[in-house]
Design a protein around this motif. Structure first.
Motif, mmCIF file in Angstrom:
data_model
loop_
_atom_site.group_PDB
_atom_site.id
_atom_site.type_symbol
_atom_site.label_atom_id
_atom_site.label_comp_id
_atom_site.label_asym_id
_atom_site.label_seq_id
_atom_site.Cartn_x
_atom_site.Cartn_y
_atom_site.Cartn_z
ATOM 1 N N ASN A 33 19.707 30.298 -5.068
ATOM 2 C CA ASN A 33 19.468 30.998 -6.324
ATOM 3 C C ASN A 33 20.809 31.370 -6.920
ATOM 4 O OD1 ASN A 33 18.778 32.657 -8.426
ATOM 5 N ND2 ASN A 33 17.940 34.310 -7.157
ATOM 6 N N LYS A 34 21.229 30.614 -7.910
ATOM 7 C CA LYS A 34 22.560 30.795 -8.469
ATOM 8 C C LYS A 34 22.700 32.106 -9.230
ATOM 9 C CE LYS A 34 24.091 26.819 -7.033
ATOM 10 N NZ LYS A 34 23.474 26.549 -5.791
ATOM 11 N N ASP A 35 21.584 32.846 -9.418
ATOM 12 C CA ASP A 35 21.652 34.154 -10.055
ATOM 13 C C ASP A 35 21.701 35.280 -9.030
ATOM 14 O OD1 ASP A 35 21.541 33.145 -12.685
ATOM 15 O OD2 ASP A 35 19.364 32.946 -12.539
ATOM 16 N N GLY A 36 21.581 34.944 -7.712
ATOM 17 C CA GLY A 36 21.596 35.957 -6.667
ATOM 18 C C GLY A 36 23.012 36.354 -6.304
ATOM 19 N N ALA A 37 23.117 37.315 -5.384
ATOM 20 C CA ALA A 37 24.435 37.774 -4.942
ATOM 21 C C ALA A 37 25.142 36.673 -4.162
ATOM 22 C CB ALA A 37 24.281 39.019 -4.078
ATOM 23 N N LEU A 38 26.431 36.546 -4.377
ATOM 24 C CA LEU A 38 27.263 35.641 -3.591
ATOM 25 C C LEU A 38 27.650 36.376 -2.308
ATOM 26 C CD1 LEU A 38 28.773 32.829 -3.758
ATOM 27 C CD2 LEU A 38 30.800 34.174 -4.379
ATOM 28 N N VAL A 39 27.220 35.854 -1.168
ATOM 29 C CA VAL A 39 27.473 36.506 0.114
ATOM 30 C C VAL A 39 28.739 35.890 0.715
ATOM 31 C CG1 VAL A 39 26.511 37.127 2.351
ATOM 32 C CG2 VAL A 39 24.981 36.787 0.403
ATOM 33 N N VAL A 40 29.775 36.724 0.885
ATOM 34 C CA VAL A 40 31.088 36.246 1.314
ATOM 35 C C VAL A 40 31.469 36.906 2.632
ATOM 36 C CG1 VAL A 40 33.513 35.929 0.681
ATOM 37 C CG2 VAL A 40 31.747 35.997 -1.098
ATOM 38 N N GLY A 41 31.812 36.096 3.635
ATOM 39 C CA GLY A 41 32.291 36.607 4.907
ATOM 40 C C GLY A 41 33.801 36.808 4.862
ATOM 41 N N ALA A 42 34.277 37.869 5.518
ATOM 42 C CA ALA A 42 35.700 38.179 5.471
ATOM 43 C C ALA A 42 36.104 39.018 6.672
ATOM 44 C CB ALA A 42 36.031 38.937 4.190
ATOM 45 N N THR A 43 37.361 38.892 7.096
ATOM 46 C CA THR A 43 37.916 39.854 8.035
ATOM 47 C C THR A 43 38.242 41.128 7.259
ATOM 48 O OG1 THR A 43 40.023 38.710 7.683
ATOM 49 C CG2 THR A 43 38.824 38.207 9.710
ATOM 50 N N PRO A 44 38.219 42.299 7.921
ATOM 51 C CA PRO A 44 38.354 43.558 7.187
ATOM 52 C C PRO A 44 39.633 43.695 6.368
ATOM 53 C CG PRO A 44 37.483 43.979 9.380
ATOM 54 C CD PRO A 44 37.884 42.526 9.350
ATOM 55 N N VAL A 45 40.776 43.307 6.954
ATOM 56 C CA VAL A 45 42.066 43.472 6.282
ATOM 57 C C VAL A 45 42.842 42.159 6.350
ATOM 58 C CG1 VAL A 45 44.230 44.775 6.238
ATOM 59 C CG2 VAL A 45 42.141 45.893 7.031
ATOM 60 N N PRO A 46 43.365 41.658 5.223
ATOM 61 C CA PRO A 46 43.229 42.210 3.892
ATOM 62 C C PRO A 46 42.030 41.668 3.110
ATOM 63 C CG PRO A 46 44.817 40.449 3.825
ATOM 64 C CD PRO A 46 44.362 40.560 5.268
ATOM 65 N N ALA A 47 41.365 40.626 3.637
ATOM 66 C CA ALA A 47 40.324 39.955 2.850
ATOM 67 C C ALA A 47 39.234 40.917 2.398
ATOM 68 C CB ALA A 47 39.709 38.806 3.656
ATOM 69 N N GLY A 48 38.736 41.745 3.334
ATOM 70 C CA GLY A 48 37.674 42.674 2.975
ATOM 71 C C GLY A 48 38.106 43.664 1.913
ATOM 72 N N GLU A 49 39.367 44.092 1.989
ATOM 73 C CA GLU A 49 39.870 45.041 0.996
ATOM 74 C C GLU A 49 40.055 44.389 -0.369
ATOM 75 O OE1 GLU A 49 42.266 48.056 3.999
ATOM 76 O OE2 GLU A 49 43.391 46.509 2.907
ATOM 77 N N VAL A 50 40.539 43.161 -0.384
ATOM 78 C CA VAL A 50 40.697 42.442 -1.662
ATOM 79 C C VAL A 50 39.333 42.202 -2.300
ATOM 80 C CG1 VAL A 50 41.423 40.271 -2.716
ATOM 81 C CG2 VAL A 50 42.879 41.373 -0.996
ATOM 82 N N LEU A 51 38.369 41.758 -1.493
ATOM 83 C CA LEU A 51 37.024 41.538 -2.019
ATOM 84 C C LEU A 51 36.370 42.849 -2.432
ATOM 85 C CD1 LEU A 51 35.792 38.824 0.498
ATOM 86 C CD2 LEU A 51 36.281 38.477 -1.938
ATOM 87 N N GLY A 52 36.651 43.932 -1.694
ATOM 88 C CA GLY A 52 36.121 45.240 -2.066
ATOM 89 C C GLY A 52 36.647 45.689 -3.416
ATOM 90 N N TYR A 53 37.924 45.415 -3.676
ATOM 91 C CA TYR A 53 38.493 45.748 -4.991
ATOM 92 C C TYR A 53 37.790 44.963 -6.095
ATOM 93 C CZ TYR A 53 41.674 45.778 -8.945
ATOM 94 O OH TYR A 53 42.190 45.880 -10.212
ATOM 95 N N ILE A 54 37.590 43.671 -5.854
ATOM 96 C CA ILE A 54 36.893 42.837 -6.840
ATOM 97 C C ILE A 54 35.469 43.353 -7.044
ATOM 98 C CG2 ILE A 54 35.918 40.532 -7.234
ATOM 99 C CD1 ILE A 54 38.430 39.399 -5.891
ATOM 100 N N GLN A 55 34.794 43.677 -5.953
ATOM 101 C CA GLN A 55 33.417 44.158 -6.007
ATOM 102 C C GLN A 55 33.318 45.453 -6.823
ATOM 103 O OE1 GLN A 55 31.827 45.491 -2.206
ATOM 104 N NE2 GLN A 55 29.959 44.334 -2.572
ATOM 105 N N ASP A 56 34.277 46.350 -6.631
ATOM 106 C CA ASP A 56 34.216 47.664 -7.274
ATOM 107 C C ASP A 56 34.738 47.673 -8.703
ATOM 108 O OD1 ASP A 56 33.229 48.629 -4.889
ATOM 109 O OD2 ASP A 56 35.150 49.430 -4.193
ATOM 110 N N HIS A 57 35.659 46.759 -9.036
ATOM 111 C CA HIS A 57 36.352 46.883 -10.320
ATOM 112 C C HIS A 57 36.224 45.686 -11.258
ATOM 113 C CE1 HIS A 57 38.381 50.575 -8.989
ATOM 114 N NE2 HIS A 57 38.573 49.967 -7.825
ATOM 115 N N LEU A 58 35.918 44.501 -10.730
ATOM 116 C CA LEU A 58 35.980 43.306 -11.573
ATOM 117 C C LEU A 58 34.688 42.503 -11.637
ATOM 118 C CD1 LEU A 58 39.469 41.953 -10.371
ATOM 119 C CD2 LEU A 58 39.003 43.438 -12.343
ATOM 120 N N ALA A 59 33.891 42.550 -10.583
ATOM 121 C CA ALA A 59 32.748 41.640 -10.472
ATOM 122 C C ALA A 59 31.722 41.844 -11.582
ATOM 123 C CB ALA A 59 32.084 41.791 -9.102
#
Length: 277
Positions: A33-59
């Protein structure tokens, strides 16, 4: 929502084993479902933090629904992506991805380079890598790609010399000069920071170092150079998903001026953006 999966023995798990205990949401929310959430796996630092910034401020502004699932090993983010319980992941470099595909029979492809997390040599015993004592034990990651990277870093520091043709699969057998008679202890990469008390030094991946409270720029006794470095972390997907509109949106955000500034401000040189912004 960010979930963390704690698995210390992930390398022993078979490819066919699915993720458990990851909370609500899976690639079924988005993969079909291309309208659903994109589920992304990441290690906590730094990937999780970078994705968290995108999630909170840009997505939201980009029209992207993003769900981040955090992992503390280097195997399950790829097996989960291959199986379909993730839509993408962010944590690995191209040499690691190539070796994983070859050894595990997966079909994962890079989408875009996101940032460079320089690997470092850390020690609680010495302040200078050239002062390692004779016969010292040095910890290195036990996976093929990161062990080769670690040995190349030690060679760049001048404490060992590798065969001229030692490439992405270099091992201790490729060490041709070892004037300090260093002994290499191969360990799971995630275990290296907590084993520093038991060794003279360890070569530690950036994310595990930072997750353990170590600053690559302040605490390492030798740090990888960014010049001509092939180890940038990349956004990866299963082959065929490269043109998923959600993946394309995330790729654009990862290389945006906003994320470049976030990385520069937060990590102060411990993680380097690869985009000129």
């Amino acid at each position: 929502m960010r979930k963390t999966v704690w698995l210390a023995v992930a390398a022993a798990l078979p490819l066919g084993l699915g993720l458990t205990g990851c909370g609500s949401g899976s690639a079924s929310d988005g993969g079909g479902n291309k309208d659903g959430a994109l589920v992304v796996g990441a290690t906590p630092v730094p990937a999780g933090e970078v994705l968290g910034y995108i999630q909170d401020h840009l997505a939201a502004k980009a029209g992207l629904k993003l769900q981040v699932k955090e992992f503390t090993d280097y195997v399950l983010p790829n097996t989960a992506l291959q199986e379909g319980s993730l839509d993408a992941n962010l944590y690995q470099n191209k040499p690691f991805l190539d070796d994983f595909n070859k050894s595990k029979g997966t079909d994962l492809v890079p989408v875009v380079d996101a940032y460079l997390p320089p690997m470092g040599v850390y020690s609680k015993k010495v302040k200078d890598v050239t002062k390692l004592p004779d016969g010292a034990t040095v910890g290195v990651p036990n996976d093929l790609t990161n062990e080769a990277r670690a040995l190349k870093l030690l060679a760049a520091s001048g404490v060992i010399e590798l065969k001229k043709d030692a490439g992405a699969q270099a091992s201790p057998a490729d060490v041709v000069k070892n004037p300090r008679h260093l002994r290499f202890k191969e360990m799971e990469a995630a275990q290296l920071p907590r084993s520093l008390d038991d060794m003279a030094a360890a070569v530690i991946n950036n994310n595990f170092a930072q997750d353990a409270g170590l600053s690559p720029t302040k605490d390492s006794i030798y740090l990888e150079s960014a010049k001509n470095n092939p180890y940038a972390n990349l956004l990866a997907v299963k082959r065929g998903s490269e043109k998923d509109p959600r993946v394309e949106k995330l790729a654009k955000l990862l290389t945006s001026p906003e994320v470049k500034k976030f990385i520069e401000d937060k990590y102060q040189g411990s993680v380097l953006p690869v985009s000129g912004g």
